[in-house]
Design an enzyme around this catalytic site. Structure first.
Site, mmCIF file in Angstrom:
data_model
loop_
_atom_site.group_PDB
_atom_site.id
_atom_site.type_symbol
_atom_site.label_atom_id
_atom_site.label_comp_id
_atom_site.label_asym_id
_atom_site.label_seq_id
_atom_site.Cartn_x
_atom_site.Cartn_y
_atom_site.Cartn_z
ATOM 1 N N ASN A 148 0.795 -1.221 0.000
ATOM 2 C CA ASN A 148 0.000 0.000 0.000
ATOM 3 C C ASN A 148 0.831 1.276 0.000
ATOM 4 O O ASN A 148 0.330 2.340 -0.281
ATOM 5 C CB ASN A 148 -0.935 0.015 1.214
ATOM 6 N N GLY A 199 -13.887 -3.208 1.085
ATOM 7 C CA GLY A 199 -14.766 -2.503 0.167
ATOM 8 C C GLY A 199 -14.366 -1.063 -0.127
ATOM 9 O O GLY A 199 -14.477 -0.592 -1.250
ATOM 10 N N CYS A 322 -3.103 4.595 7.979
ATOM 11 C CA CYS A 322 -3.206 3.993 9.308
ATOM 12 C C CYS A 322 -1.964 4.260 10.151
ATOM 13 O O CYS A 322 -1.876 3.839 11.292
ATOM 14 C CB CYS A 322 -3.429 2.494 9.191
HETATM 15 N N1 PLP Z 1 -4.273 -4.181 4.183
HETATM 16 C C1 PLP Z 1 -3.818 -3.205 3.375
HETATM 17 C C2 PLP Z 1 -2.705 -3.515 2.435
HETATM 18 C C3 PLP Z 1 -4.392 -1.937 3.407
HETATM 19 O O1 PLP Z 1 -3.930 -0.972 2.618
HETATM 20 C C4 PLP Z 1 -5.450 -1.700 4.325
HETATM 21 C C5 PLP Z 1 -6.067 -0.357 4.437
HETATM 22 O O2 PLP Z 1 -5.396 0.661 4.393
HETATM 23 C C6 PLP Z 1 -5.896 -2.754 5.136
HETATM 24 C C7 PLP Z 1 -5.278 -3.980 5.037
HETATM 25 C C8 PLP Z 1 -7.008 -2.583 6.128
HETATM 26 O O3 PLP Z 1 -8.257 -2.530 5.497
HETATM 27 P P1 PLP Z 1 -9.510 -1.888 6.270
HETATM 28 O O4 PLP Z 1 -9.279 -0.412 6.267
HETATM 29 O O5 PLP Z 1 -10.698 -2.293 5.465
HETATM 30 O O6 PLP Z 1 -9.528 -2.475 7.618
#
Ligand code: PLP
Length: 375
Positions: A148, A199, A322
C-alpha cells in the site's frame, strides 16, 4: 479538488451508493427473517456474495463477509494459528499493513515465533528468503499481494508453491486489499487458503470487507453468536454495505483492464512530469502497480509539503493512512535514509482521476518544493 490518495480510501461509486440507499430504506429486512422481507434481504446478500466471489475467482460458499479488511485478516491469522496441535512458527514480511503486523505481534506475545522477511531496497521480497524461512513447524505464511505504500507486488504464486511443498500443513493468507480490482485475483493458482479484501478501496462504503476461505479449510471464528455467515462471522449482516460491495466488485471487475490502462497512462504522465520538472526527486520502491507511486523530494519535509499541496486542493499522503504521523515502517525496512523517508510522498490513483489532476499535482509540487528548498 484533486484527490490522489485512493490507496487510503476512495469515493463510493454512485451505483453502489444507490443500492446501499435502497437496501437501507426499502429492502431493509433481516436476512434471517423467514417472511418475505427477510427472503428478499437474503437474496440481496447472496447476489452480492456471487459478485464478490466472481472478482475473487472463487465460489460463493468461499466468501465470508466481515466489517473490513482488518477483520478479515485477523480472522484468517488467528484462525490459522490457533488450530490445535500444529506448530508455532509464522512467516510474514516487514512491509505488511499494520492489520497483519499487529496481529502477528500479538501472537508473538502468546508464544509464537515470527519470521519477518525483509525487503530489498526496491521493496521486493525475495523468493529464496521464503524458501529459507519455511520450517516443518510453520503454521502460517501471511503476506500482502500489493504493498500500500510503494506499490510493489509480492511473488505470491511462487510463495504458495514453496510453502505447500515444504510445509504442506501450513496455511497461506494473502492480504489483497490493495490488489483487488487492480490486478486479477487467483486463489487456486496461488495456493491461497485465505484472501482478505476491503470494500472502501474499490468504491464500496467503509465498514465492509470479506475473507476468502478455501473450501475444506476449517478455522474457528473470532466471535460466536447468531451463526450468520455459516458461523464464521456472527452478527446481523450489513446488507446495505454488502450489496454495495457486490455492486462495486461487479463494476470494477467489468472495467478492470480499461481502468488499469487508464491508471497506467496517468502514472506515465506523472513520471514524465517528475523527470522533467524534478530530476532530483527519488522514487522509493519499484511500483509494479501503476496505482501507487512513492517519491521523495529531498529537502522538503513531506508533512509540510502535504500542507502546501492541500492549499492547492491537491490531496496525497506521506504513507499509510493507518500510520498517521509515524515514520514509514515500509521505507525503514527498505533501509532508505532518514532524509528520504522524511520527504516521501505517496501518490495513489483511481480510474476516476484525470490528466488535469496530475498537472495540478505537478504545478503544486513545483511551487511547494521551490519554497521549501529555498527555506
Ligand atoms: N491491508 C492493506 C494492504 C491496506 O492498505 C489496508 C487499508 O489501508 C488494510 C489492510 C485494512 O483494510 P480496512 O481499512 O478495510 O480495515
Amino acid at each position: 479538488m484533486h484527490y490522489l490518495d485512493h490507496a487510503a480510501t476512495t469515493a463510493v461509486l454512485p451505483e453502489a451508493a444507490a443500492i446501499a440507499c435502497r437496501v437501507m430504506t426499502e429492502q431493509f429486512g433481516n436476512p434471517s427473517s423467514v417472511h418475505r422481507m427477510g427472503i428478499e434481504a437474503s437474496g440481496i446478500l447472496e447476489t452480492a456474495r456471487k459478485q464478490v466471489a466472481a472478482i475473487l475467482s472463487a465460489s460463493p460458499s468461499e466468501v465470508t463477509f466481515t466489517s473490513c479488511g482488518t477483520e478479515a485478516t485477523a480472522t484468517a491469522i488467528y484462525g490459522a494459528c490457533r488450530r490445535k496441535g500444529r506448530g508455532k512458527h509464522i512467516i510474514t514480511t516487514a512491509i505488511e499493513h499494520s492489520a497483519t503486523l499487529n496481529t502477528v505481534r500479538q501472537l508473538e506475545q502468546e508464544g509464537f515465533e515470527v519470521t519477518y522477511l525483509q525487503p530489498d531496497a526496491d521493496g521486493h521480497i525475495a523468493v529464496s528468503d521464503l524458501r529459507d524461512a519455511v520450517r516443518p513447524d510453520t503454521v502460517l505464511l501471511t503476506c500482502m499481494l500489493a504493498n500500500n505504500e510503494v506499490g510493489t507486488i509480492l511473488p505470491v504464486k511462487e510463495f504458495g508453491k514453496i510453502l505447500k511443498k515444504k510445509a504442506p500443513q501450513a496455511l497461506f493468507h494473502i492480504d489483497a486489499v490493495q490488489g483487488l480490482a487492480r490486478i486479477p485475483i487467483k486463489p487456486k493458482l496461488w495456493n491461497a487458503d485465505f484472501i482478505s479484501i476491503s470494500g472502501h478501496k474499490i468504491g464500496a462504503p467503509k465498514g465492509i470487507g470479506a475473507l476468502y476461505i478455501r473450501k475444506g479449510v476449517r478455522i474457528a471464528p473470532l466471535m460466536v453468536g447468531g451463526g450468520q455467515e455459516r458461523g464464521m462471522r456472527p452478527g446481523t449482516e450489513a446488507t446495505p454495505n454488502i450489496a454495495a460491495f457486490g455492486e462495486a466488485c461487479r463494476i470494477r471487475q467489468e472495467q478492470l483492464e480499461d481502468n488499469y490502462a487508464r491508471v497506467e497512462a496517468l502514472c506515465a504522465q506523472l513520471e514524465a512530469g517528475i523527470a522533467q520538472r524534478f530530476p532530483w526527486a527519488v522514487y522509493n520502491g519499484k511500483h509494479d502497480m501503476p496505482h501507487v507511486v512513492n517519491v521523495s523530494f529531498p529537502g522538503c519535509k513531506s508533512e509540510v509539503l502535504l500542507r502546501v499541496l492541500e492549499m492547492h486542493e491537491v490531496y496525497v499522503s506521506s504513507g499509510s493512512a493507518c500510520a498517521k504521523g509515524k515514520a514509514s515502517h515500509v521505507l525503514a525496512a527498505m533501509q532508505l535514509g532518514h532524509e528520504r523517508i522524511d520527504s516521501a510522498l505517496r501518490i495513489s490513483f483511481a480510474p476516476s482521476n484525470t490528466p488535469e489532476d496530475v498537472e495540478a499535482l505537478l504545478d503544486a509540487l513545483e511551487e511547494g518544493t521551490k519554497r521549501l528548498r529555498r527555506e
